[in-house]
Design an enzyme around this catalytic site. Structure first.
Site, short mmCIF file in Angstrom:
data_model
loop_
_atom_site.label_atom_id
_atom_site.label_comp_id
_atom_site.label_asym_id
_atom_site.label_seq_id
_atom_site.Cartn_x
_atom_site.Cartn_y
_atom_site.Cartn_z
N CYS A 1 0.81 -1.21 0.00
CA CYS A 1 0.00 0.00 0.00
C CYS A 1 0.85 1.26 0.00
O CYS A 1 1.98 1.27 0.48
CB CYS A 1 -0.88 0.02 1.25
SG CYS A 1 -1.76 -1.50 1.53
N ARG B 1 4.75 0.25 -6.14
CA ARG B 1 4.76 -0.66 -4.99
C ARG B 1 3.73 -1.78 -5.16
O ARG B 1 3.75 -2.75 -4.43
CB ARG B 1 4.43 0.13 -3.71
CG ARG B 1 5.45 1.19 -3.38
CD ARG B 1 4.91 2.17 -2.36
NE ARG B 1 4.71 1.58 -1.07
CZ ARG B 1 5.51 1.72 -0.02
NH1 ARG B 1 6.58 2.48 -0.14
NH2 ARG B 1 5.26 1.16 1.11
N TRP C 1 -3.05 -2.57 -1.41
CA TRP C 1 -2.68 -3.91 -1.87
C TRP C 1 -3.29 -4.87 -0.86
O TRP C 1 -2.87 -4.90 0.29
CB TRP C 1 -1.15 -4.01 -1.91
CG TRP C 1 -0.61 -5.24 -2.54
CD1 TRP C 1 -0.46 -5.47 -3.89
CD2 TRP C 1 -0.11 -6.40 -1.88
NE1 TRP C 1 0.11 -6.70 -4.09
CE2 TRP C 1 0.34 -7.31 -2.88
CE3 TRP C 1 0.03 -6.79 -0.55
CZ2 TRP C 1 0.89 -8.55 -2.60
CZ3 TRP C 1 0.57 -8.04 -0.27
CH2 TRP C 1 1.00 -8.90 -1.28
N ASN D 1 -1.40 1.72 6.37
CA ASN D 1 -0.52 0.66 5.85
C ASN D 1 -0.11 -0.21 7.02
O ASN D 1 0.15 0.31 8.11
CB ASN D 1 0.76 1.25 5.24
CG ASN D 1 0.54 1.80 3.86
OD1 ASN D 1 -0.58 1.81 3.36
ND2 ASN D 1 1.61 2.27 3.24
N GLY D 2 -0.01 -1.51 6.78
CA GLY D 2 0.40 -2.43 7.84
C GLY D 2 -0.71 -3.42 8.12
O GLY D 2 -1.64 -3.57 7.32
N GLU E 1 19.28 -15.76 -9.25
CA GLU E 1 18.78 -14.43 -9.53
C GLU E 1 18.22 -14.35 -10.96
O GLU E 1 17.19 -13.73 -11.21
CB GLU E 1 19.90 -13.40 -9.29
CG GLU E 1 19.55 -11.96 -9.58
CD GLU E 1 18.35 -11.43 -8.79
OE1 GLU E 1 17.85 -12.11 -7.89
OE2 GLU E 1 17.88 -10.33 -9.14
N LYS F 1 14.39 -13.34 -11.80
CA LYS F 1 14.05 -12.23 -12.70
C LYS F 1 13.09 -12.70 -13.78
O LYS F 1 12.09 -12.05 -14.06
CB LYS F 1 15.29 -11.65 -13.39
CG LYS F 1 16.21 -10.77 -12.59
CD LYS F 1 15.68 -9.41 -12.25
CE LYS F 1 14.92 -9.44 -10.97
NZ LYS F 1 15.65 -9.30 -9.75
N GLU G 1 9.54 -13.58 -12.37
CA GLU G 1 8.71 -12.50 -11.80
C GLU G 1 8.19 -11.54 -12.85
O GLU G 1 7.10 -11.01 -12.70
CB GLU G 1 9.41 -11.77 -10.64
CG GLU G 1 10.52 -10.83 -11.00
CD GLU G 1 11.09 -10.08 -9.78
OE1 GLU G 1 12.28 -9.81 -9.77
OE2 GLU G 1 10.31 -9.77 -8.85
N HIS H 1 20.61 -35.30 -10.60
CA HIS H 1 19.99 -35.99 -9.46
C HIS H 1 18.47 -35.80 -9.45
O HIS H 1 17.84 -35.96 -8.42
CB HIS H 1 20.61 -35.50 -8.15
CG HIS H 1 22.07 -35.83 -8.05
ND1 HIS H 1 22.53 -37.10 -7.88
CD2 HIS H 1 23.17 -35.04 -8.18
CE1 HIS H 1 23.86 -37.09 -7.86
NE2 HIS H 1 24.27 -35.85 -8.05
N LYS I 1 6.67 -3.80 -4.61
CA LYS I 1 8.07 -3.41 -4.50
C LYS I 1 8.58 -3.57 -3.08
O LYS I 1 9.67 -4.05 -2.84
CB LYS I 1 8.24 -1.96 -4.97
CG LYS I 1 9.67 -1.44 -4.92
CD LYS I 1 10.54 -2.15 -5.92
CE LYS I 1 11.98 -1.71 -5.89
NZ LYS I 1 12.84 -2.65 -6.66
O1 M6R Z 1 13.63 -4.32 -0.33
P1 M6R Z 1 14.24 -5.67 -0.13
O2 M6R Z 1 15.58 -5.80 -0.80
O3 M6R Z 1 14.28 -6.12 1.28
O4 M6R Z 1 13.25 -6.66 -0.91
C1 M6R Z 1 13.43 -8.04 -0.86
C2 M6R Z 1 12.64 -8.73 -1.94
O5 M6R Z 1 11.26 -8.53 -1.76
C3 M6R Z 1 13.03 -8.24 -3.34
O6 M6R Z 1 14.39 -8.39 -3.58
C4 M6R Z 1 12.25 -9.01 -4.43
O7 M6R Z 1 12.67 -10.35 -4.45
C5 M6R Z 1 12.46 -8.34 -5.79
N1 M6R Z 1 11.18 -8.05 -6.39
C6 M6R Z 1 13.16 -9.16 -6.79
O8 M6R Z 1 13.29 -8.53 -8.02
#
Ligand code: M6R
Length: 607
Positions: free
Chosen positions: A2, A27, A73, A99-100, A482, A486, A489, A505, A602
Site C-alpha cells: 500500500c 509498490r 494492496w 498501511n500495515g 537471480e 528475474k 517474476e 539428481h 516493491k
Molecule cells: O527491499 P528488499 O531488498 O528487502 O526486498 C526483498 C525482496 O522482496 C526483493 O528483492 C524481491 O525479491 C524483488 N522483487 C526481486 O526482483
C-alpha cells in the site's frame, strides 16, 4: 504494498495526492482512494488503477487544502471499492488511511460493534477509524489525545494518516513498523510512505520513527511520542530529485534501471578508497565488536537481496575461513538460529522496509549480535535498527524487479567482506587485484550492456516456453538463482535454478527437445564440471544459452555470450546484468507489464 500520501497547505491538496499516489504505483496496488476535507469531507474510492479514481473526480472543483490518498494492496478482504481506503467514521467526520496489519482487529471489532459501531468493509484497517472516533469522544474531542489512546490499543504494524472536519487544516500521522516520511516546504506539509512521492514538492524529509505521532499544518510539523511528549523535528536533505525517480525516455523503469548500473556502481564506490587504494569502511571500523572472538557471520535477506547474500557469504567464508551462513529472513526467526554476542548479522535490503528482514533484525538484536544493514534507502527502518548502516548509492529503484540494487549490493558485499577479512587478520586472496577490478567495474558493465542485441535474440527462445532452467556452480549459483527469479517474476516463464551438479539428481528428467537451459560458467576451477552438465542437457535436445568469460573454449556450444574481461570474483556482477536483460526482453516479447508484475509489490511490508 500500500501507498500513503497526505497534504495540508496553501495549495489545493488533490494534485499532490494524485501525483504522490502515481509515484507509489510501483509498490503494487489493486484499489485507490482519496479523502478531501473542508467544512465537510468527501471520499472517493475505486477498484483498479488510479485512472479509475480520476474518472470519478471533478478535479477542477476540488479546491480543498487538506487531504489524504491511498493505494491499497489487499491483505484482509478482497480488492474492492468497499475495502479500498480511506475508511471513514459513521458520521463522516474522521477519515483514515492505513498501511500495515492490525493483528488484534477481530477483538477490537467485537468491542466496537458492541458499542454500536457499524462496519462497512472486510478490512482490518476499518477498526482504526472507529477506535479513533471512540477515543475522540472519550477525550473531549481532542484528536491528539484520541490518537495517543488509540495507538496504544493497536497491535501489529501501522502507518496512519488521519484527517477530520473538526480540524480541517491538519493531517495527523502515527507510525509503528511501517514506513512513513514527512516533508515540508513554504507551501505546506506532506506525508507519504516513500520519499519518492514527495520529491516533486520538497527534498526536506523526515523519516518518522516507530512510536511517533506527527501533526502536520501548513506552517509546521510537530512530533510527539505515544505519551504525548513533544519531540525535536529535524529534516534531512534528500540527495535525489524527482527527475531521478522518473522514467526518462526508457520504455520501463526496469530498462532504465538496468542501464543506470554503471553509474549506480560508480556512486556506490564513491569515497570508498583513499589515495593508496585502501578501502574506507568506517561503518565497520566503528562497530563495537570483539573481532577476536567472532564465531560466525550471518547474511540475512529476502528475494534478490538473499541471492546477493549467498554471494557475500561464499566470498567471505572462502577468504576468512569463518563460518558464514546465508539465510532467508522469512526462515531465520523460526530456526532458533545460533546467534549470540559472538555473531555478526548482515542484513541486506534494498528498501530497508521488508517486514521479514526487520523481524530478523529484532531477533538478532535481542540475542546481542552485532548488526549491519546494507540498504539503498536513506533513513529506512532498517538503518535505524542496526548498529551500523552501509548504503548502496544506486538511486531510487522503482521497478518491482530489482536490478541496480542487486549489482550494487554485490559490489558493497565485496567491500564489506574485504574489511571483515582484514578485521579477522585473514588474507583476502588477490585483494589488490579485486580493488583494481572494482574500480573498473562501471566500464565493464557498460561493455556488458553493449551485448544486449545478442541477449534480445536469445530471449526469443524463451518467449513461447513454459519452463527454463538456470545452472551454475560456486559464485555462479547465486547468479543462476537471480536469473531464474528475474525471469519468472516479470515474464511468468516458470524458471528454476540448480547447482549444475545437481541437475542429474532429478531435474534432468524435465529436459526435453527445445527446453531452454541457461548455463553460467565464469569460475574457472569448476567451469569444466559445468560443461559436462551442459553436455548432458544438449544430449537431450536442450537449447543452451551459455554465459562465460572472455577466453573459455566454448566451441561445443552454439549460443555463447562472453562477459567482458573481468576478474573471476566479480564476474557475477556483469553476468547478472545479462540475465536481467534476458528477463526484460522475454517479458517485452510476451507483452507483459514489466514494471508492475502481477501479484508483486516493491516493498513487502507484511510478513
Ligand atoms: O527491499 P528488499 O531488498 O528487502 O526486498 C526483498 C525482496 O522482496 C526483493 O528483492 C524481491 O525479491 C524483488 N522483487 C526481486 O526482483
Amino acid at each position: 504494498m500500500c501507498g500513503i500520501t497526505g497534504y495540508t497547505g496553501s495549495g489545493s491538496a488533490l494534485p499532490f495526492l494524485l501525483q504522490g499516489m502515481k509515484c507509489l504505483e510501483y509498490r503494487g496496488y489493486d484499489s485507490a482512494g482519496i479523502t478531501l476535507v473542508d467544512a465537510s469531507m468527501t471520499t472517493w474510492k475505486a477498484k483498479g488503477r488510479i485512472t479509475e479514481l480520476e474518472k470519478m473526480l471533478d478535479a477542477e472543483h476540488c479546491p480543498e487544502h487538506t487531504g489524504i490518498g491511498h493505494t491499497r494492496w489487499a491483505t484482509h478482504g478482497v480488492p474492492s471499492q468497499l475495502n479500498a481506503h480511506p475508511h471513514n467514521n459513521m458520521d463522516d467526520t474522521i477519515s483514515i488511511i492505513h498501511n500495515g496489519i492490525i493483528e488484534n482487529y477481530v477483538e477490537l471489532k467485537r468491542e466496537l460493534t458492541g458499542k454500536g459501531y457499524v462496519f462497512s468493509s472486510q478490512t482490518d484497517s476499518e477498526v482504526v477509524v472507529h477506535l479513533i472516533d471512540d477515543c475522540f469522544r472519550e477525550n473531549g474531542h481532542d484528536m491528539l489525545k484520541a490518537l495517543e489512546t488509540a495507538v496504544k490499543r493497536l497491535q501489529g504494524s501501522f502507518a496512519l494518516c488521519i484527517v477530520t472536519t473538526y480540524e480541517k487544516d491538519k493531517v495527523y500521522c502515527a507510525k509503528k513498523e511501517s514506513p512513513l516520511v514527512l516533508g515540508h516546504s513554504a507551501e505546506g506539509s506532506f506525508c507519504a510512505s516513500d520519499p519518492t512521492a514527495l520529491l516533486a514538492y520538497t527534498r526536506e524529509i523526515l523519516a518518522m520513527e516507530d512510536g511517533q505521532i506527527a501533526v502536520l499544518t501548513r506552517d509546521r510539523i510537530e512530533l510527539y511520542d505515544f505519551e504525548g511528549n513533544p519531540l525535536p523535528v529535524s529534516f534531512v536533505h534528500y540527495p535525489y530529485d524527482a527527475e531521478s525517480a522518473q522514467q526518462g525516455g526508457y520504455d520501463s523503469f526496469m530498462r532504465k534501471e538496468i542501464h543506470e548500473q554503471p553509474d549506480a556502481i560508480r556512486g556506490t564506490l564513491r569515497g570508498r578508497f583513499d589515495a593508496e587504494d585502501h578501502l574506507i569502511m568506517d561503518e565497520i571500523e566503528s562497530l563495537n565488536l570483539d573481532w577476536d572472538h567472532l564465531h560466525r557471520v550471518y547474511f540475512i535477506a529476502c528475494g534478490t537481496a538473499y541471492h546477493a547474500s549467498i554471494y557475500g557469504r561464499t566470498l567471505l567464508q572462502r577468504a576468512a575461513h569463518i563460518s558464514c551462513i546465508a539465510e532467508p529472513a522469512s526462515e531465520f526467526r523460526y530456526e532458533d538460529p545460533i546467534v549470540d554476542e559472538h555473531t555478526l548479522c548482515i542484513f541486506v535490503s534494498q528498501s530497508g522496509e521488508t517486514a521479514d528482514t526487520l523481524a530478523a533484525v529484532r531477533l538478532a538484536r535481542e540475542r546481542h549480535a552485532a548488526t549491519i544493514a546494507l540498504t539503498n534507502v536513506l533513513g529506512s527502518s532498517i538503518s535505524r535498527m542496526c548498529d551500523a548502516t552501509i548504503y548502496t548509492c544506486a538511486g531510487p529503484e522503482i521497478a518491482v524487479a530489482s536490478t541496480k540494487a542487486y549489482t550494487t549490493q554485490l559490489v558493497m558485499l565485496v567491500c564489506i567482506d574485504l574489511k571483515i577479512a582484514e578485521k579477522l587478520h585473514a588474507v583476502f586472496p588477490e585483494e589488490e587485484k579485486i580493488i583494481r577490478s572494482l574500480k573498473e567495474l562501471p566500464q565493464i558493465v557498460e561493455k556488458t550492456l553493449d551485448l544486449e542485441a545478442q541477449i534480445e535474440e536469445y530471449a526469443g527462445l524463451l518467449v513461447d516456453q513454459h519452463d527454463a532452467y538456470f545452472i551454475g556452480r560456486q559464485l555462479d549459483y547465486p547468479t543462476a538463482l537471480e536469473g531464474a527469479l528475474k525471469l519468472k517474476e516479470i515474464s511468468y516463464v516458470h524458471a528454476d535454478a540448480y547447482y549444475a551438479g545437481e541437475l542429474k539428481h532429478g531435474p534432468i528428467a524435465l529436459i526435453e527437445p527445445d527446453t531452454v537451459v541457461v548455463a553460467i560458467a565464469t569460475q574457472k576451477d569448476v567451469a569444466s564440471k559445468t560443461f559436462s552438465n551442459m553436455q548432458e542437457t544438449l544430449a537431450r535436445g536442450a537449447n543452451v544459452i551459455f554465459l562465460t568469460d572472455a577466453d573459455t573454449d566454448a566451441r561445443d556450444f552454439r549460443r555463447v555470450v562472453r562477459i567482458p574481461a573481468c576478474m573471476e570474483a566479480l564476474a557475477p556482477i556483469p553476468a547478472a546484468v545479462l540475465l536481467q536483460e534476458l528477463a526484460y526482453f522475454t517479458a517485452k516479447g510476451k507483452g507483459c507489464d514489466i514494471d508492475k508484475p502481477r501479484n508483486l509489490a516493491k516493498s513487502v511490508t507484511v510478513e
